[in-house]
Design a protein around this motif. Structure first.
Motif: not given
Length: 287
Positions: A150-153, A179-185, A214-217
Motif C-alpha cells: 500500500r502506498t500514498a500520494w 488544501v491544508k487539512d489533509q495530512v500524509g507523506s 517517503n518519511t515526513g508528515r
C-alpha cells in the motif's frame, strides 16, 4: 538462473520508473505491458498473454486510479481493481509465479491520529478505496503467497501528478488555493520502484501486506510550499479546508502509513520526502 518479470501498467508512473531500473538487470527478461496487449477488463486476453510468456514474477502496477470518476463508473473500477486482481493472483498461484500487487491508503477512512499499520482496520470512504480493498482481499483469498504494497500520494517525473500540476500552475498563476487539512507523506515512484525490485531480488519472499511512502508528515499545502521553495517560484499560496474544494469522492484526511514492517523485513531504507522531491525536480529539469 534468469527471471522473467511481467509488469502491468507500463505507461503509469510506477511502471515507467521500473523500466528505468530494469536496465540494471540485463540477465533477466522484463515485459512491460499496457492495456493494448494486457487489458485488465479482458480476462481471455490476460490469460493468453500469461500462458504464452509464463512469467516468474508478476508486478501489478495497473489500476483504475481516477478517484472521482470511479464514483460514476463503479463497475469498471471494480473489474480493474478487484476482479482482475483476483484473476491474476489465482493464475500466479496455479503457475508458480510470484505476485506483487500495489494498493493504496484509500482502503482506510483517514480518521486515524497515528500512522496506519498493515493490521489496522480498513474502512474505505470511496468507490476507488472499496474496489482496491476488494482487490487486496481477492488476491489473498486466491493466493496466500501474494505480496501487497500500500502506498500514498504518488508522484514522479512521468504522467499527471500533484508535483507536475503544481509546477505548471505556479508558473501560470499568481495565487493558488491548496488544501491544508489533509495530512500524509508523498511517495516518489522511483523510491517505491527500488523497494519493489529489492523484494523481487531478495532471497526471501515473505507474503503479506506492506506499507511504503517517503518519511515526513505534511499537508498538501505544505507539500505545495516545499515544491514552490525548491523550484524557486513566486506564486502566492493560500491554505483552504477540504470543504472549500468539494470532490465527488471523499479524500482521506489522514494518509500516513507506518513503514516499519517493510524496513525491517526487507531492509528497505526510505528517504525523506524533501530529498526525494529534490531528486524528482532535478530529473524534470534535466529533461
Amino acid at each position: 538462473m534468469s527471471k522473467r518479470i511481467l509488469v502491468t501498467g507500463a505507461h503509469g508512473q510506477l511502471g515507467q520508473e521500473l523500466q528505468g531500473l530494469a536496465v540494471a538487470h540485463p540477465d533477466d527478461r522484463f515485459d512491460f505491458v499496457t492495456r493494448a496487449v494486457f487489458d485488465l477488463e479482458d480476462e481471455l486476453q490476460m490469460r493468453d498473454y500469461l500462458e504464452q510468456t509464463q512469467p516468474d514474477y508478476l508486478i501489478n502496477c495497473a489500476a483504475y486510479t481516477a478517484v472521482d470518476r470511479a464514483e460514476s463508473e463503479p463497475e469498471k473500477a471494480d473489474i480493474i481493481n478487484h476482479k482482475a486482481v483476483g484473476f491474476l493472483a489465482g493464475w500466479c498461484a496455479k503457475n508458480s509465479c510470484r505476485f506483487l500487487h500495489i494498493s493504496t491508503d484509500y482502503v482506510f477512512d483517514g480518521a486515524s491520529a497515528k500512522p496506519y499499520q498493515e493490521t489496522d482496520v480498513t474502512h474505505p470512504q470511496s468507490i476507488y478505496g472499496l474496489t482496491k480493498l476488494k482487490g487486496e482481499q481477492a488476491a489473498q483469498a486466491m493466493n496466500p503467497d501474494v505480496i501487497i504494497i500500500r502506498t500514498a500520494w504518488v508522484y514522479s517525473e512521468f504522467g499527471n501528478n500533484f508535483v507536475k500540476t503544481m509546477l505548471r500552475l505556479m508558473q501560470e498563476r499568481d495565487t493558488l488555493n491548496i488544501v491544508k487539512d489533509q495530512v500524509g507523506s508523498p511517495t516518489y515512484a522511483a523510491d517505491l520502484a527500488q523497494a519493489i525490485l529489492k523484494i523481487v531480488y531478495n532471497v526471501n519472499w515473505i507474503p503479506g501486506i506492506y506499507h511504503y511512502s517517503n518519511t515526513g508528515r505534511i499537508s498538501w499545502f505544505d507539500f505545495a510550499q516545499t515544491i514552490k521553495n525548491v523550484a524557486q517560484l513566486d506564486c502566492e499560496l493560500h491554505s483552504i479546508p477540504t470543504t472549500s474544494y468539494p470532490t465527488p469522492a471523499s479524500r482521506p484526511a489522514y494518509s500516513l502509513l507506518d513503514t516499519k514492517k517493510i524496513q525491517k523485513i526487507y531492509t528497505v531504507s526510505i528517504p525523506d520526502y524533501e530529498s526525494s522531491l529534490i531528486r524528482c525536480l532535478n530529473q524534470l529539469n534535466a529533461q
